[in-house]
Motif scaffolding. Structure first.
Motif, PDB file in Angstrom:
ATOM      1  N   PHE A 172       0.770  -6.130   5.727  1.00 26.54           N
ATOM      2  CA  PHE A 172      -0.194  -6.240   4.845  1.00 26.54           C
ATOM      3  C   PHE A 172       0.125  -7.288   3.509  1.00 26.54           C
ATOM      4  O   PHE A 172       1.329  -7.709   3.334  1.00 26.54           O
ATOM      5  N   VAL A 173      -1.233  -7.766   3.341  1.00 23.69           N
ATOM      6  CA  VAL A 173      -0.725  -8.854   2.061  1.00 23.69           C
ATOM      7  C   VAL A 173      -1.029  -8.027   0.654  1.00 23.69           C
ATOM      8  O   VAL A 173      -1.509  -7.046   0.551  1.00 23.69           O
ATOM      9  N   VAL A 174      -1.011  -8.996  -0.530  1.00 19.53           N
ATOM     10  CA  VAL A 174      -0.954  -8.279  -1.635  1.00 19.53           C
ATOM     11  C   VAL A 174      -2.637  -8.021  -1.885  1.00 19.53           C
ATOM     12  O   VAL A 174      -3.543  -8.534  -1.486  1.00 19.53           O
ATOM     13  N   GLY A 175      -2.777  -6.700  -2.565  1.00 20.06           N
ATOM     14  CA  GLY A 175      -4.064  -6.275  -2.994  1.00 20.06           C
ATOM     15  C   GLY A 175      -4.391  -5.200  -1.827  1.00 20.06           C
ATOM     16  O   GLY A 175      -5.317  -4.493  -1.840  1.00 20.06           O
ATOM     17  N   THR A 176      -3.584  -4.811  -0.705  1.00 17.18           N
ATOM     18  CA  THR A 176      -3.869  -3.857   0.118  1.00 17.18           C
ATOM     19  C   THR A 176      -3.455  -2.556  -0.430  1.00 17.18           C
ATOM     20  O   THR A 176      -2.483  -2.491  -1.046  1.00 17.18           O
ATOM     21  N   LYS A 177      -4.421  -1.433  -0.213  1.00 18.88           N
ATOM     22  CA  LYS A 177      -3.977  -0.276  -0.780  1.00 18.88           C
ATOM     23  C   LYS A 177      -3.125   0.570   0.409  1.00 18.88           C
ATOM     24  O   LYS A 177      -3.517   0.955   1.262  1.00 18.88           O
ATOM     25  N   VAL A 178      -1.761   0.821  -0.238  1.00 12.42           N
ATOM     26  CA  VAL A 178      -1.103   1.574   0.900  1.00 12.42           C
ATOM     27  C   VAL A 178      -0.426   2.910   0.399  1.00 12.42           C
ATOM     28  O   VAL A 178       0.601   3.438   1.249  1.00 12.42           O
ATOM     29  N   ASP A 179      -0.612   3.299  -0.979  1.00 18.15           N
ATOM     30  CA  ASP A 179       0.197   4.233  -1.504  1.00 18.15           C
ATOM     31  C   ASP A 179      -0.091   5.494  -0.742  1.00 18.15           C
ATOM     32  O   ASP A 179       0.721   6.385  -0.554  1.00 18.15           O
ATOM     33  N   ASN A 180      -1.086   5.571  -0.235  1.00 20.91           N
ATOM     34  CA  ASN A 180      -1.665   6.906   0.547  1.00 20.91           C
ATOM     35  C   ASN A 180      -2.139   6.795   1.922  1.00 20.91           C
ATOM     36  O   ASN A 180      -2.903   7.322   2.515  1.00 20.91           O
ATOM     37  N   ILE A 181      -1.293   5.639   2.487  1.00 25.06           N
ATOM     38  CA  ILE A 181      -1.757   5.274   3.854  1.00 25.06           C
ATOM     39  C   ILE A 181      -1.679   6.412   4.919  1.00 25.06           C
ATOM     40  O   ILE A 181      -2.669   6.556   5.820  1.00 25.06           O
ATOM     41  N   ALA A 182      -0.698   7.260   4.866  1.00 26.19           N
ATOM     42  CA  ALA A 182      -0.495   8.357   5.795  1.00 26.19           C
ATOM     43  C   ALA A 182      -1.733   9.166   5.729  1.00 26.19           C
ATOM     44  O   ALA A 182      -2.147   9.995   6.862  1.00 26.19           O
ATOM     45  N   GLU A 183      -1.972   9.688   4.637  1.00 28.76           N
ATOM     46  CA  GLU A 183      -3.261  10.510   4.440  1.00 28.76           C
ATOM     47  C   GLU A 183      -4.576   9.983   4.928  1.00 28.76           C
ATOM     48  O   GLU A 183      -5.193  10.593   5.355  1.00 28.76           O
TER      49      GLU A 183
END
Length: 460
Positions: free
Chosen positions: A332-343
């Protein structure tokens, strides 16, 4: 003595055999960081090889143990003036497994072997060869200037990059004063192609996504139970199909990046992804619609299936398996929200009829990039063109993952990466190599770049 003299001196290191002899000495250290038995080799590379090499360049070095005890670091510094620019460089001396016995013609991965335009050996491309090029270019400039660089230089060399650089951010934070600089210049990863010098300003992030379907213990006869027992493999492949389609296009909106900006499109407008004959050719009708290959590779997200497992593929039984699992990777590139990607994925799968799938994440890398408007970028591109006669490709970020966030986000400095390898170098595989033609050009490019830094009265 002039800039051209420094470049000629750098080229001579390769032409005379001096550079390859030095690299051969470094490749001989079996610095496999994933192998616990090589811990002493990791230290020896820094203590016995790089410390005296930096001392010969006028650097003061110190070795730092990692907070976790996994792998050591070396910080080296050469100071000339409080007003001159300061440049921080990076490299890693650890490698992946040597894969002894798997190389062509029985080549020894721990010895440099040249064949035509190639120099084979583990670490030649990733990364001993690349930081050795930068060190040799510094030496060429220093010798040409009569013992002066004209700027202040620092290095950090880590020995755990192949294990994900687990302690690099913490070490950088602990030693931020020692690593303070006006500009970061690193060399890792491949160029766009062997023919075109490349500058990239950061990297895509990466995160592994584990999907597990555990329905029951053991397998059950498909004739006796087929049609009445749920098949975890069938469930898993259909669940994956709700995330990414059969042409590699991401279907879940939450996994997509922000819209491409005009600045990024402009930066990639003249970038062409053109594999050589011995590299895999681009697949037709693969990846996000409406994007060029360069935009897909350097400015978009991809979701790849890395591994699938169920039953025994070599000796399949006529039985319904009880379990199935898959490992996916989101680049993924900058700006993608991945903090809670599993949920997010867990909720999506449940909403699509797959609540039985367990979702976990591991081995994540942060996406980062320098400001496209930084004056250092235009300056570096002009320097590279003056040394090589070629207009470099300027990429917003590298397609893979590197610890650029440590320098961009932790140490807060503009980041420029100038790779000295190429896509077909076989890094992480048998037959890893560098191209002698690219190496000679890279020595010239870095000597010219370091010379130009020394010409600056103050940082840009």
């Amino acid at each position: 003595m002039t800039r051209n003299d420094a470049i000629a001196r750098a080229r001579l290191y390769l032409q005379s055999g001096e550079f390859l002899a030095e690299l051969d000495r470094r490749v001989a250290y079996r610095t496999e960081s994933l192998n616990a038995e090589r811990k002493n080799e990791l230290y020896a590379y820094l203590k016995d090889e790089l410390t005296p090499s930096f001392a010969a360049l006028g650097f003061e070095s110190r070795i730092i143990d990692s907070p976790s005890g996994r792998s050591p670091f070396l910080i080296a510094e050469h100071h000339e003036s409080d007003s001159a620019p300061t440049v921080l460089s990076y490299g890693h001396g650890d490698t992946v497994d040597g894969m002894v016995g798997e190389w062509r013609d029985g080549l020894d991965p721990w010895t440099i072997t040249t064949s035509g335009n190639r120099a084979y050996g583990r670490g030649t491309a990733d990364n001993k060869g690349q930081h050795s090029i930068n060190m040799a270019a510094l030496r060429a400039v220093k010798e040409t200037r009569g013992g002066k660089l004209g700027f202040n230089a620092k290095f950090i060399i880590e020995m755990g990059e192949e294990t994900g650089s687990p302690d690099l951010a913490r070490v950088a934070d602990m030693h931020r004063d020692a690593l303070k600089a006006d500009l970061f210049i690193g060399s890792d990863g491949p160029r766009l192609s062997a023919e075109r010098p490349t500058i990239f300003l950061g990297c895509r992030g990466g995160i592994r996504i584990h999907l597990d379907v555990n329905l029951r213990e053991g397998a059950h006869h498909s004739g006796n139970w087929g049609g009445v027992l749920a098949n975890p493999a069938t469930i898993l492949v259909n669940a994956i199909a709700t995330l990414v389609d059969g042409h590699g296009r991401i279907k879940l909106e939450a996994l997509k990046p922000p819209r491409l900006t005009n600045a990024i499109r402009d930066a990639l407008a003249d970038v062409k992804v053109e594999p050589t004959e011995d590299e895999p050719q681009l697949s037709d009708n693969w990846g996000e619609d409406g994007l060029s290959p360069a935009e897909r590779l350097y400015a978009w997200n991809t979701l790849e299936v890395l591994a699938l497992s169920t039953g025994n593929i070599d000796k399949p039984a006529n039985a319904i398996p009880g379990r199935a699992r898959a490992v996916l990777q989101l680049r993924f590139v900058v700006g993608t929200k991945v903090d809670n990607i599993a949920e997010v994925i867990r909720e999506h799968l449940a909403a699509n009829g797959f609540p039985m799938i367990e979702v976990t994440t591991a081995q994540s890398f942060i996406a980062s990039r320098a400001d496209l408007d930084s004056p250092w970028i235009k300056w570096a591109a002009e320097s590279v063109k003056a040394s090589s006669g070629k207009q470099p490709a300027v990429l917003p970020n590298f397609g893979g993952s590197l610890p650029n966030d440590v320098f961009a986000d932790v140490l807060k400095m503009p980041t420029i990466w100038l790779p000295h390898s190429y896509p077909g170098c076989s890094q992480h595989a048998p037959d890893e190599h560098i191209l002698l033609s690219v190496t000679e050009e890279a020595l010239a490019i870095m000597a010219g770049l370091f010379w130009d830094i020394g010409e600056l009265e103050r940082p840009l």
